[in-house]
Design a protein around this motif. Structure first.
Motif, PDB file in Angstrom:
ATOM      1  N   HIS A  53      34.901  33.414  39.405  1.00 22.89           N
ATOM      2  CA  HIS A  53      34.771  32.007  39.752  1.00 22.89           C
ATOM      3  C   HIS A  53      35.434  31.079  38.728  1.00 22.89           C
ATOM      4  O   HIS A  53      35.982  30.036  39.090  1.00 22.89           O
ATOM      5  CB  HIS A  53      33.288  31.662  39.927  1.00 22.89           C
ATOM      6  CG  HIS A  53      33.052  30.304  40.482  1.00 22.89           C
ATOM      7  ND1 HIS A  53      33.507  29.924  41.733  1.00 22.89           N
ATOM      8  CD2 HIS A  53      32.425  29.230  39.951  1.00 22.89           C
ATOM      9  CE1 HIS A  53      33.164  28.668  41.951  1.00 22.89           C
ATOM     10  NE2 HIS A  53      32.506  28.221  40.885  1.00 22.89           N
ATOM     11  N   GLU A  54      35.392  31.432  37.433  1.00 22.37           N
ATOM     12  CA  GLU A  54      35.964  30.541  36.422  1.00 22.37           C
ATOM     13  C   GLU A  54      37.485  30.527  36.426  1.00 22.37           C
ATOM     14  O   GLU A  54      38.112  29.622  35.898  1.00 22.37           O
ATOM     15  CB  GLU A  54      35.456  30.881  35.017  1.00 22.37           C
ATOM     16  CG  GLU A  54      35.932  32.191  34.477  1.00 22.37           C
ATOM     17  CD  GLU A  54      34.896  33.297  34.603  1.00 22.37           C
ATOM     18  OE1 GLU A  54      35.053  34.302  33.901  1.00 22.37           O
ATOM     19  OE2 GLU A  54      33.938  33.162  35.377  1.00 22.37           O
ATOM     20  N   ARG A  72      34.378  24.618  32.004  1.00 26.32           N
ATOM     21  CA  ARG A  72      33.005  24.279  32.407  1.00 26.32           C
ATOM     22  C   ARG A  72      32.342  25.500  33.039  1.00 26.32           C
ATOM     23  O   ARG A  72      31.243  25.879  32.673  1.00 26.32           O
ATOM     24  CB  ARG A  72      33.007  23.147  33.438  1.00 26.32           C
ATOM     25  CG  ARG A  72      33.122  21.780  32.875  1.00 26.32           C
ATOM     26  CD  ARG A  72      33.095  20.778  34.051  1.00 26.32           C
ATOM     27  NE  ARG A  72      32.702  19.496  33.581  1.00 26.32           N
ATOM     28  CZ  ARG A  72      31.450  19.081  33.467  1.00 26.32           C
ATOM     29  NH1 ARG A  72      30.468  19.853  33.830  1.00 26.32           N
ATOM     30  NH2 ARG A  72      31.178  17.888  33.009  1.00 26.32           N
ATOM     31  N   THR A  73      33.036  26.102  33.990  1.00 27.82           N
ATOM     32  CA  THR A  73      32.493  27.261  34.692  1.00 27.82           C
ATOM     33  C   THR A  73      32.349  28.438  33.741  1.00 27.82           C
ATOM     34  O   THR A  73      31.342  29.144  33.762  1.00 27.82           O
ATOM     35  CB  THR A  73      33.406  27.640  35.878  1.00 27.82           C
ATOM     36  OG1 THR A  73      33.654  26.472  36.667  1.00 27.82           O
ATOM     37  CG2 THR A  73      32.776  28.697  36.746  1.00 27.82           C
ATOM     38  N   ARG A  74      33.332  28.644  32.868  1.00 25.89           N
ATOM     39  CA  ARG A  74      33.292  29.768  31.919  1.00 25.89           C
ATOM     40  C   ARG A  74      32.093  29.671  30.985  1.00 25.89           C
ATOM     41  O   ARG A  74      31.501  30.679  30.616  1.00 25.89           O
ATOM     42  CB  ARG A  74      34.603  29.794  31.111  1.00 25.89           C
ATOM     43  CG  ARG A  74      34.650  30.878  30.068  1.00 25.89           C
ATOM     44  CD  ARG A  74      34.737  32.249  30.722  1.00 25.89           C
ATOM     45  NE  ARG A  74      34.744  33.273  29.708  1.00 25.89           N
ATOM     46  CZ  ARG A  74      33.747  34.136  29.511  1.00 25.89           C
ATOM     47  NH1 ARG A  74      32.678  34.107  30.276  1.00 25.89           N
ATOM     48  NH2 ARG A  74      33.825  35.036  28.569  1.00 25.89           N
ATOM     49  N   LEU A  75      31.719  28.445  30.629  1.00 22.80           N
ATOM     50  CA  LEU A  75      30.593  28.240  29.726  1.00 22.80           C
ATOM     51  C   LEU A  75      29.265  28.055  30.466  1.00 22.80           C
ATOM     52  O   LEU A  75      28.260  27.718  29.854  1.00 22.80           O
ATOM     53  CB  LEU A  75      30.861  27.035  28.815  1.00 22.80           C
ATOM     54  CG  LEU A  75      32.011  27.230  27.833  1.00 22.80           C
ATOM     55  CD1 LEU A  75      32.309  25.939  27.090  1.00 22.80           C
ATOM     56  CD2 LEU A  75      31.702  28.354  26.855  1.00 22.80           C
ATOM     57  N   GLY A  76      29.272  28.277  31.772  1.00 20.12           N
ATOM     58  CA  GLY A  76      28.036  28.209  32.540  1.00 20.12           C
ATOM     59  C   GLY A  76      27.559  26.796  32.825  1.00 20.12           C
ATOM     60  O   GLY A  76      26.391  26.588  33.132  1.00 20.12           O
ATOM     61  N   ARG A  78      27.655  23.077  34.945  1.00 20.52           N
ATOM     62  CA  ARG A  78      27.783  22.616  36.321  1.00 20.52           C
ATOM     63  C   ARG A  78      29.216  22.144  36.562  1.00 20.52           C
ATOM     64  O   ARG A  78      29.821  21.509  35.707  1.00 20.52           O
ATOM     65  CB  ARG A  78      26.781  21.475  36.525  1.00 20.52           C
ATOM     66  CG  ARG A  78      26.830  20.769  37.826  1.00 20.52           C
ATOM     67  CD  ARG A  78      25.828  19.613  37.873  1.00 20.52           C
ATOM     68  NE  ARG A  78      26.024  18.609  36.838  1.00 20.52           N
ATOM     69  CZ  ARG A  78      26.953  17.661  36.882  1.00 20.52           C
ATOM     70  NH1 ARG A  78      27.810  17.609  37.873  1.00 20.52           N
ATOM     71  NH2 ARG A  78      27.040  16.773  35.911  1.00 20.52           N
ATOM     72  N   GLU A  79      29.757  22.457  37.731  1.00 20.87           N
ATOM     73  CA  GLU A  79      31.107  21.998  38.063  1.00 20.87           C
ATOM     74  C   GLU A  79      31.104  20.489  38.222  1.00 20.87           C
ATOM     75  O   GLU A  79      30.089  19.889  38.554  1.00 20.87           O
ATOM     76  CB  GLU A  79      31.591  22.654  39.357  1.00 20.87           C
ATOM     77  CG  GLU A  79      31.967  24.112  39.177  1.00 20.87           C
ATOM     78  CD  GLU A  79      32.650  24.684  40.396  1.00 20.87           C
ATOM     79  OE1 GLU A  79      33.468  23.975  41.025  1.00 20.87           O
ATOM     80  OE2 GLU A  79      32.366  25.837  40.719  1.00 20.87           O
TER      81      GLU A  79
END
Length: 162
Positions: A53-54, A72-76, A78-79
């Motif tokens: 997903h990231e 953002r996605t890689r670090l968990g 919110r998008e």
């Protein structure tokens, strides 16, 4: 000052180093400026099937196909919607070139060794291995990223080997 973490921080900011500061939401992060190849405004990304997903896809950078990772996605986190301030920081990771989507770039920080403290130990359930430390600059705290660990730990199907 003898722990492995402190030694790594000392090597990273031995004579004072420069970091590119950027924002993800309300949080501020820093990347070693020498790893940054360029900063581009957000542009069209070609999605790839069957990628984590990231990994948002790839982009054409002067003839090179560069994988793009949303930090953002890689670090968990919110998008968020991409805005006019959203940029892609193109960095070198080993022999690869990777683009990192961030909310905005702030400035370049001069970080002296005494400004950096190790990342706090938050317990077994929290991975902070991608942080080399936290820089205190005035009233700001800037999390310094180890881009090799952060991107190297990403799931690496075909997208990161491009």
């Amino acid at each position: 000052m003898n722990s492995p973490e402190t030694h790594e921080i000392a090597e990273l900011v031995s004579d004072g180093s420069q970091f590119l500061a950027f924002r993800l939401g309300e949080e501020e992060y820093g990347l070693e400026i020498l790893r940054v190849q360029e900063i581009k405004g957000y542009s069209k990304i070609t999605p790839l099937p069957n990628t984590p997903h990231e990994i948002k896809g790839v982009m054409n950078l002067r003839g090179a196909v560069v994988p793009i990772i949303d930090l953002r996605t890689r670090l968990g986190m919110r998008e968020a919607e991409y805005t006019v301030f959203t940029v892609i920081i193109v960095v070198t990771v080993g022999t690869k070139i990777v683009g990192l989507v961030v909310d905005a770039v702030s400035d370049v920080l001069n970080v002296e060794p005494e400004m950096v403290v190790p990342a706090p130990d938050l317990g077994a359930g929290v991975d902070v291995s991608f942080l080399t430390g936290i820089a205190r600059t005035g009233d700001r705290l800037v999390s310094l990223l180890n881009i090799d660990r952060l991107v190297g730990n990403a799931s690496e199907p075909a997208a990161l080997t491009a």
